[in-house]
Design a protein around this motif. Structure first.
Motif, PDB file in Angstrom:
ATOM      1  N   ILE A 260       0.838  -1.195   0.000  1.00  0.00           N
ATOM      2  CA  ILE A 260       0.000   0.000   0.000  1.00  0.00           C
ATOM      3  C   ILE A 260       0.879   1.253   0.000  1.00  0.00           C
ATOM      4  O   ILE A 260       0.607   2.224  -0.711  1.00  0.00           O
ATOM      5  CB  ILE A 260      -0.971  -0.020   1.203  1.00  0.00           C
ATOM      6  CG1 ILE A 260      -2.076  -1.049   0.947  1.00  0.00           C
ATOM      7  CG2 ILE A 260      -1.566   1.362   1.446  1.00  0.00           C
ATOM      8  CD1 ILE A 260      -2.983  -1.320   2.131  1.00  0.00           C
ATOM      9  N   TYR A 289      -4.790  -8.439   2.652  1.00  0.00           N
ATOM     10  CA  TYR A 289      -5.327  -7.468   3.603  1.00  0.00           C
ATOM     11  C   TYR A 289      -6.728  -7.073   3.156  1.00  0.00           C
ATOM     12  O   TYR A 289      -6.977  -6.942   1.951  1.00  0.00           O
ATOM     13  CB  TYR A 289      -4.403  -6.248   3.567  1.00  0.00           C
ATOM     14  CG  TYR A 289      -4.260  -5.493   4.860  1.00  0.00           C
ATOM     15  CD1 TYR A 289      -3.731  -6.096   5.989  1.00  0.00           C
ATOM     16  CD2 TYR A 289      -4.639  -4.159   4.936  1.00  0.00           C
ATOM     17  CE1 TYR A 289      -3.594  -5.381   7.163  1.00  0.00           C
ATOM     18  CE2 TYR A 289      -4.498  -3.439   6.111  1.00  0.00           C
ATOM     19  CZ  TYR A 289      -3.973  -4.056   7.227  1.00  0.00           C
ATOM     20  OH  TYR A 289      -3.834  -3.349   8.388  1.00  0.00           O
ATOM     21  N   LEU A 291      -8.303  -4.532   2.745  1.00  0.00           N
ATOM     22  CA  LEU A 291      -8.490  -3.358   1.909  1.00  0.00           C
ATOM     23  C   LEU A 291      -7.971  -3.537   0.483  1.00  0.00           C
ATOM     24  O   LEU A 291      -8.151  -2.650  -0.357  1.00  0.00           O
ATOM     25  CB  LEU A 291      -7.812  -2.149   2.551  1.00  0.00           C
ATOM     26  CG  LEU A 291      -8.486  -1.673   3.832  1.00  0.00           C
ATOM     27  CD1 LEU A 291      -7.689  -0.563   4.479  1.00  0.00           C
ATOM     28  CD2 LEU A 291      -9.895  -1.195   3.533  1.00  0.00           C
ATOM     29  N   TYR A 294      -9.800  -2.508  -2.597  1.00  0.00           N
ATOM     30  CA  TYR A 294     -10.197  -1.103  -2.680  1.00  0.00           C
ATOM     31  C   TYR A 294      -9.044  -0.152  -2.942  1.00  0.00           C
ATOM     32  O   TYR A 294      -9.227   1.056  -2.963  1.00  0.00           O
ATOM     33  CB  TYR A 294     -10.936  -0.708  -1.393  1.00  0.00           C
ATOM     34  CG  TYR A 294     -12.119  -1.593  -1.135  1.00  0.00           C
ATOM     35  CD1 TYR A 294     -13.301  -1.415  -1.832  1.00  0.00           C
ATOM     36  CD2 TYR A 294     -12.032  -2.651  -0.235  1.00  0.00           C
ATOM     37  CE1 TYR A 294     -14.380  -2.249  -1.637  1.00  0.00           C
ATOM     38  CE2 TYR A 294     -13.110  -3.491  -0.018  1.00  0.00           C
ATOM     39  CZ  TYR A 294     -14.287  -3.291  -0.721  1.00  0.00           C
ATOM     40  OH  TYR A 294     -15.350  -4.132  -0.532  1.00  0.00           O
ATOM     41  N   THR A 295      -7.851  -0.699  -3.096  1.00  0.00           N
ATOM     42  CA  THR A 295      -6.732   0.196  -3.392  1.00  0.00           C
ATOM     43  C   THR A 295      -6.807   0.618  -4.854  1.00  0.00           C
ATOM     44  O   THR A 295      -7.595   0.090  -5.630  1.00  0.00           O
ATOM     45  CB  THR A 295      -5.384  -0.504  -3.141  1.00  0.00           C
ATOM     46  OG1 THR A 295      -5.314  -1.679  -3.948  1.00  0.00           O
ATOM     47  CG2 THR A 295      -5.236  -0.891  -1.682  1.00  0.00           C
ATOM     48  N   THR A 296      -5.962   1.589  -5.216  1.00  0.00           N
ATOM     49  CA  THR A 296      -5.911   2.042  -6.606  1.00  0.00           C
ATOM     50  C   THR A 296      -4.544   1.756  -7.185  1.00  0.00           C
ATOM     51  O   THR A 296      -3.577   2.386  -6.768  1.00  0.00           O
ATOM     52  CB  THR A 296      -6.183   3.556  -6.699  1.00  0.00           C
ATOM     53  OG1 THR A 296      -7.403   3.830  -6.009  1.00  0.00           O
ATOM     54  CG2 THR A 296      -6.314   3.997  -8.142  1.00  0.00           C
ATOM     55  N   PRO A 297      -4.419   0.856  -8.127  1.00  0.00           N
ATOM     56  CA  PRO A 297      -5.443  -0.107  -8.534  1.00  0.00           C
ATOM     57  C   PRO A 297      -5.565  -1.219  -7.494  1.00  0.00           C
ATOM     58  O   PRO A 297      -4.673  -1.354  -6.641  1.00  0.00           O
ATOM     59  CB  PRO A 297      -4.860  -0.651  -9.839  1.00  0.00           C
ATOM     60  CG  PRO A 297      -3.388  -0.545  -9.669  1.00  0.00           C
ATOM     61  CD  PRO A 297      -3.155   0.697  -8.859  1.00  0.00           C
ATOM     62  N   PRO A 298      -6.642  -1.994  -7.573  1.00  0.00           N
ATOM     63  CA  PRO A 298      -6.803  -3.110  -6.623  1.00  0.00           C
ATOM     64  C   PRO A 298      -5.562  -3.994  -6.625  1.00  0.00           C
ATOM     65  O   PRO A 298      -5.019  -4.294  -7.685  1.00  0.00           O
ATOM     66  CB  PRO A 298      -8.025  -3.848  -7.163  1.00  0.00           C
ATOM     67  CG  PRO A 298      -8.821  -2.783  -7.825  1.00  0.00           C
ATOM     68  CD  PRO A 298      -7.800  -1.872  -8.469  1.00  0.00           C
ATOM     69  N   GLU A 343      -5.708  -6.030 -10.190  1.00  0.00           N
ATOM     70  CA  GLU A 343      -5.263  -5.222 -11.329  1.00  0.00           C
ATOM     71  C   GLU A 343      -3.839  -4.699 -11.222  1.00  0.00           C
ATOM     72  O   GLU A 343      -3.251  -4.281 -12.201  1.00  0.00           O
ATOM     73  CB  GLU A 343      -6.212  -4.021 -11.511  1.00  0.00           C
ATOM     74  CG  GLU A 343      -7.620  -4.440 -11.873  1.00  0.00           C
ATOM     75  CD  GLU A 343      -8.565  -3.252 -11.931  1.00  0.00           C
ATOM     76  OE1 GLU A 343      -8.082  -2.115 -12.122  1.00  0.00           O
ATOM     77  OE2 GLU A 343      -9.780  -3.465 -11.763  1.00  0.00           O
TER      78      GLU A 343
END
Lengths: 345, 345
Positions: A260, A289, A291, A294-298, A343
């Motif tokens: 992250i 994890y 999250l 939901y990260t950019t990108p997943p 992604e």
DNA sequence: CCCTACAATTGACACGTGTAAAAAATTCCG
DNA sequence: CGGAATTTTTTACACGTGTCAATTGTAGGG
């Protein structure tokens, strides 16, 4: 509401006309008391407010019905999910879980272990703090109690049961995936807070060599406090990107929190990591994890099967504490990770 | 290592030639024993392995030295940070914290409260589960123990101490900030799992009306299980964006986890929320979740002062349990949030 | 060396409940 | 209804440590 409070079984006995030992048996298991007594006690309890004293009940019982759990950090969703799995599994089996957190302090971890011993818990499950832990306390616990080590395994410990992810397998499959669909990855390490850090690093190296690629490990030295993984990932990659390095590399992070931070570094430098961009930057993590989607990108990662780790640990513990003579062999269960392709890589 | 294990003080007394009551006093506070005895006991303890029985010691003591804490969820870094603050503050004051998690089940929450009562904890701190909680148990705890409610406050509860964020202030300043530097925000609600959900919603509405803007609230009905906030934020905004709505709006999310889902929805639709893009999409959150600095773009939010909330709660609890006759008034401390301007809004 | 004053230690009982053995109550059967 | 078999209850002691009153030890002064 304003029911009169009764403090002892003796008082309760006098109040509802049932002998104290009968009450004692009732509170342990109503089935051990006659139907008529149950009725009388039930009715009595509706009129007064009484709960058996926790300490007095546990003091003499052969079993306290409690399981002690120690986790190293609280502010990490990996450990909270593990803890949740353990608590639910133990609750299912009728045990009360007492949790203590080491707060990344070996001193606290040690005190927690002593507390469990003095409480006569039926068993203990410990996710080790890591490098700085006093290994002695694990041996102490193991000698006295049904004991299972979780998640991270100190090398020099013998005869201690262990449940955790098979990092050779888990790190292996994601290394293999990255090699297969793009350039061979660089390994962005995490501060070596525990033994998994090194296990993953070594698993990466082994797999790379197996494929005939040159392993490259960066970020082994801690910049921020040990457990600030995101800050670590960000700092290391920010530095690299600033020097024009790794801009088009595959980067395998030692865990998702490092990843992250890595994603942040990429965004900061206007880079867009992703599987679909051929030849471009790719970032992957480890743990799955919560999250990650939901990260950019997943984030592409390899998931640890937290639910199963928790369940297996509790199952093994229960097995040990039910078998009086534990002449059994050391139990080591390594659980496979599962590739989660999203992604980012 | 292989020191002989001694189980009772009596045995220890016989083994090292100091009377049992003296040992008792030594383990409570070495200062209550003469210097010479201390020496003798110290030397004795080096040769044998003994820890006073936890239950036996707590049973008779006037004070058990334990504080019970109940939190509603484990897999939420907000609560783990709160818990960490409480544990460290309590440890500082020499108390042992016993933590129980409701696992979003009122039944479990209720059992945890009963457990604390039966353990004679010196005090209890509870972060309520929310809507489904049985308010009765808070009153029970409050009537029997020094008790402080945390984070979320059920309206109909009287005479119960409370420590939490001032949501009128916190939601107010971020609403004001968003209005000041861009278009008036829409409020993306979270499932009404607790009382804060509604408090923030109302604070937003009040502030908007104060500025003469039309408040707009979306996402009040839960789509996913209550506590899957990211999924909720993603689903609601994905739906809106798909219909071509809100593409250039300011969106204030009820909390950061919802906002993280919202950021994902934006990225999915090729949108880049940010303060610097005039007239464009902006997304803000609430809480200052630890990952906010690492999202893409870094999330503008308003931070809850978790450390202070925990510290104040513990301080108040200690104050109550030290003062025998608590004729004092209800204590309600609302702590200001702090605006954290990053890049997303 | 004796006596007083005071600190340290100890004996004895308490805490609230578990549990095995003994006593009582109930059930069953003829 | 009587007596054996069974269940239920009670008596009595145990668990490991806290705590107070009574006792012992210690130091100092005359």
């Amino acid at each position: 509401m304003t029911k009169p409070k009764i403090h002892t079984m003796e008082e309760l006995s006098a109040a509802i006309g049932v002998s104290r030992p009968t009450l004692s048996r009732y509170f342990q298991d109503p089935a051990k008391v006659s139907r008529s007594s149950i009725e009388r006690i039930r009715r009595g309890l509706e009129k007064v407010d009484y709960t058996p004293n926790f300490f007095a009940t546990r003091m003499n019982r052969k079993s306290t019905g409690m399981i002690g759990v120690i986790i190293p950090y609280l502010n990490d969703l990996f450990f909270t999910r593990l803890l949740e799995a353990i608590e639910l599994a133990a609750m299912e089996a009728g045990y009360t879980v007492i949790t203590q957190c080491s707060h990344s302090d070996p001193e606290i971890e040690s005190r927690a272990a002593e507390t469990f011993l003095s409480m006569n818990v039926d068993g203990a499950i410990v996710a080790p703090l890591g490098n700085h832990s006093d290994l002695h306390i694990y041996e102490r616990l193991n000698a006295r109690l049904p004991f299972v080590l979780l998640d991270s395994r100190p090398e020099p410990l013998n005869d201690v049961d262990f449940v955790g992810t098979d990092h050779v397998q888990s790190t292996g499959i994601i290394t293999e995936y990255l090699c297969r669909v793009g350039s061979p990855p660089v390994f962005l390490a995490m501060p070596r807070v525990n033994f998994n850090a090194l296990e993953r690093e070594n698993a990466y190296i082994a797999r790379m060599e197996e494929f005939g690629f040159e392993p490259v490990v960066i970020g082994t030295e801690a910049i921020h406090p040990d457990w600030h993984f995101e800050a670590h990932g960000l700092a290391v990659l920010d530095d690299q990107f600033s020097r024009g390095r790794l801009l088009e590399s595959s980067i395998l992070c030692a865990n998702d929190r490092v990843a992250i931070g890595a994603l942040r570094a990429a965004a900061k430098h206007g880079l867009e990591p992703g599987a679909r961009r051929k030849g471009g930057l790719r970032i992957a993590g480890h743990d799955d994890y919560p999250l990650c989607p939901y990260t950019t990108p997943p984030l592409t990662t390899v998931g640890q099967n937290v639910a199963m780790i928790g369940q297996v640990a509790v199952d093994r513990l229960l097995e040990k504490l039910r078998a009086e003579n534990n002449a059994e062999d050391q139990f080591i269960k390594l659980i496979d990770g599962e590739l989660k392709v999203r992604e980012s890589a």
